[in-house]
Design an enzyme around this catalytic site. Structure first.
Site, PDB file in Angstrom:
ATOM      1  N   SER A  88      50.034  42.463  37.472  1.00  0.00           N
ATOM      2  CA  SER A  88      49.780  42.293  38.899  1.00  0.00           C
ATOM      3  C   SER A  88      49.883  40.820  39.265  1.00  0.00           C
ATOM      4  CB  SER A  88      48.389  42.807  39.264  1.00  0.00           C
ATOM      5  OG  SER A  88      48.046  42.392  40.572  1.00  0.00           O
ATOM      6  N   HIS A 122      53.939  44.295  39.604  1.00  0.00           N
ATOM      7  CA  HIS A 122      53.013  45.015  40.481  1.00  0.00           C
ATOM      8  C   HIS A 122      52.558  44.124  41.631  1.00  0.00           C
ATOM      9  CE1 HIS A 122      50.131  48.220  41.419  1.00  0.00           C
ATOM     10  NE2 HIS A 122      49.280  47.252  41.723  1.00  0.00           N
ATOM     11  N   ASP A 148      49.970  43.828  44.806  1.00  0.00           N
ATOM     12  CA  ASP A 148      48.762  44.303  45.484  1.00  0.00           C
ATOM     13  C   ASP A 148      48.792  43.789  46.915  1.00  0.00           C
ATOM     14  OD1 ASP A 148      47.211  45.763  43.474  1.00  0.00           O
ATOM     15  OD2 ASP A 148      47.186  43.853  42.406  1.00  0.00           O
ATOM     16  N   MET A 157      47.170  43.680  50.500  1.00  0.00           N
ATOM     17  CA  MET A 157      45.886  43.895  51.173  1.00  0.00           C
ATOM     18  C   MET A 157      45.939  43.311  52.578  1.00  0.00           C
ATOM     19  SD  MET A 157      43.356  42.853  48.028  1.00  0.00           S
ATOM     20  CE  MET A 157      43.787  43.248  46.327  1.00  0.00           C
ATOM     21  N   HIS A 164      51.737  48.425  45.832  1.00  0.00           N
ATOM     22  CA  HIS A 164      50.511  49.183  46.098  1.00  0.00           C
ATOM     23  C   HIS A 164      49.976  48.724  47.455  1.00  0.00           C
ATOM     24  CE1 HIS A 164      45.957  49.652  44.956  1.00  0.00           C
ATOM     25  NE2 HIS A 164      46.314  50.460  45.951  1.00  0.00           N
ATOM     26  N   MET A 188      47.409  48.564  50.154  1.00  0.00           N
ATOM     27  CA  MET A 188      46.010  48.712  50.550  1.00  0.00           C
ATOM     28  C   MET A 188      45.917  48.285  52.010  1.00  0.00           C
ATOM     29  SD  MET A 188      44.218  47.300  47.058  1.00  0.00           S
ATOM     30  CE  MET A 188      45.702  46.449  46.478  1.00  0.00           C
ATOM     31  N   MET A 222      42.638  54.003  40.718  1.00  0.00           N
ATOM     32  CA  MET A 222      41.925  52.730  40.697  1.00  0.00           C
ATOM     33  C   MET A 222      40.709  52.859  39.794  1.00  0.00           C
ATOM     34  SD  MET A 222      43.718  50.736  42.539  1.00  0.00           S
ATOM     35  CE  MET A 222      42.576  49.341  42.568  1.00  0.00           C
ATOM     36  N   PHE A 262      39.820  43.081  45.195  1.00  0.00           N
ATOM     37  CA  PHE A 262      39.754  41.829  44.451  1.00  0.00           C
ATOM     38  C   PHE A 262      40.188  42.034  43.009  1.00  0.00           C
ATOM     39  CE2 PHE A 262      36.616  41.688  47.809  1.00  0.00           C
ATOM     40  CZ  PHE A 262      36.896  40.471  48.429  1.00  0.00           C
ATOM     41  N   GLY A 263      40.820  41.020  42.438  1.00  0.00           N
ATOM     42  CA  GLY A 263      41.188  41.050  41.030  1.00  0.00           C
ATOM     43  C   GLY A 263      40.020  40.635  40.156  1.00  0.00           C
ATOM     44  N   GLY A 264      40.175  40.837  38.849  1.00  0.00           N
ATOM     45  CA  GLY A 264      39.195  40.354  37.895  1.00  0.00           C
ATOM     46  C   GLY A 264      37.950  41.195  37.741  1.00  0.00           C
ATOM     47  N   GLY A 297      42.943  48.226  37.283  1.00  0.00           N
ATOM     48  CA  GLY A 297      41.605  47.688  37.415  1.00  0.00           C
ATOM     49  C   GLY A 297      40.891  47.520  36.094  1.00  0.00           C
ATOM     50  N   GLY A 298      40.740  46.291  35.647  1.00  0.00           N
ATOM     51  CA  GLY A 298      39.995  46.030  34.423  1.00  0.00           C
ATOM     52  C   GLY A 298      40.690  46.434  33.148  1.00  0.00           C
ATOM     53  N   GLY A 349      46.177  42.339  35.534  1.00  0.00           N
ATOM     54  CA  GLY A 349      46.347  41.079  36.241  1.00  0.00           C
ATOM     55  C   GLY A 349      45.789  39.919  35.456  1.00  0.00           C
ATOM     56  N   SER A 350      44.485  39.691  35.593  1.00  0.00           N
ATOM     57  CA  SER A 350      43.868  38.551  34.921  1.00  0.00           C
ATOM     58  C   SER A 350      43.959  38.661  33.404  1.00  0.00           C
ATOM     59  CB  SER A 350      42.401  38.420  35.349  1.00  0.00           C
ATOM     60  OG  SER A 350      41.681  39.612  35.102  1.00  0.00           O
TER      61      SER A 350
END
Length: 223
Positions: free
Chosen positions: A9, A34, A36, A38, A68, A70, A139, A145-147, A178-179, A199-200
């Site tokens: 991401s 990817h 995101d 928003m 994606h 949102m 999700m 939010f990321g992370g 997510g995570g 992502g992170s």
């Protein structure tokens, strides 16, 4: 099961050198880029729009771009991202007035459609549209939010979604976002996912290739 795909991401990338970041993560072994997206309405954050997608295509990115959305409403953004070079486009059913119509708009725009489910969104939205889906995105954090940390209950929901896909007989990817990281990606795959947004877990590391290689090593152990 389809071959596993890793989709970093760019929400976690360094935006001051985004083209270079995307080049590097693809060269390191990633499969899909990817996005995101928003809008500060559907989720409490504001990120990127179709101009960034178009810029990456102009930069020379040829890999699939997984958008994606949102956002609410969704239909106008579908057309704009399709025109900007998106490959896959997914949206949240709660954000569309007419889910079937929005899916058909993605198809008619030449992209591959997906539906996204928040942690507390029921899978019943799938009941009458499975025949139109390229992918289902679950999700495993609340969007915005990321992370964030992976919500453990997502594993059971993945199993339920995988069972629905198998029962349907349709060739649908099951994506998770997510995570996702090295130490849980195997369990996520064993629950039924075959496309992994991270992502992170990737962009916060100094060596993208090393972390993607570790992820693939874990995926090779999945049963």
């Amino acid at each position: 099961m389809k071959p596993y795909l890793i989709a970093p991401s760019i929400l976690s990338a360094n935006f001051t050198k985004l083209g270079e970041e995307v080049d590097n993560v693809l060269a390191a072994g990633a499969d899909v880029v990817h996005f995101d997206v928003m809008d500060n309405h559907y989720v409490p954050n504001l990120t990127i729009g179709p101009l960034v997608c178009k810029a990456l295509r102009k930069h020379g990115v040829t890999a699939d771009i997984d958008v994606h959305l949102m956002v609410q409403p969704v239909d106008d953004m579908i057309k704009q991202f399709a025109d900007a070079g998106a490959s896959y486009i997914s949206f949240h059913p709660e954000a569309s007035q007419h889910v079937d119509r929005s899916l058909q708009l993605i198809i008619d725009s030449g992209c591959k459609p997906g539906l996204v489910f928040n942690p507390a969104t029921p899978l019943q939205y799938l009941d009458h549209v499975m025949h139109k889906l390229h992918h289902i995105l679950l999700m495993s954090v609340n969007p915005g939010f990321g992370g964030q940390s992976f919500i453990p209950q997502s594993l059971e929901k993945l199993k339920q979604a995988r069972a629905l896909i198998e029962q349907s007989g349709f060739d649908i990817r099951l994506e998770i976002d997510g995570g996702v990281k090295v130490d849980n990606i195997r369990a996520i795959a064993e629950a039924g996912a075959d496309m992994f947004v991270a992502g992170s877990a990737i962009f916060d590391q100094a060596d993208y290739q090393a972390v993607i290689r570790q992820m693939r090593s874990e995926l090779a152990l999945a049963k």
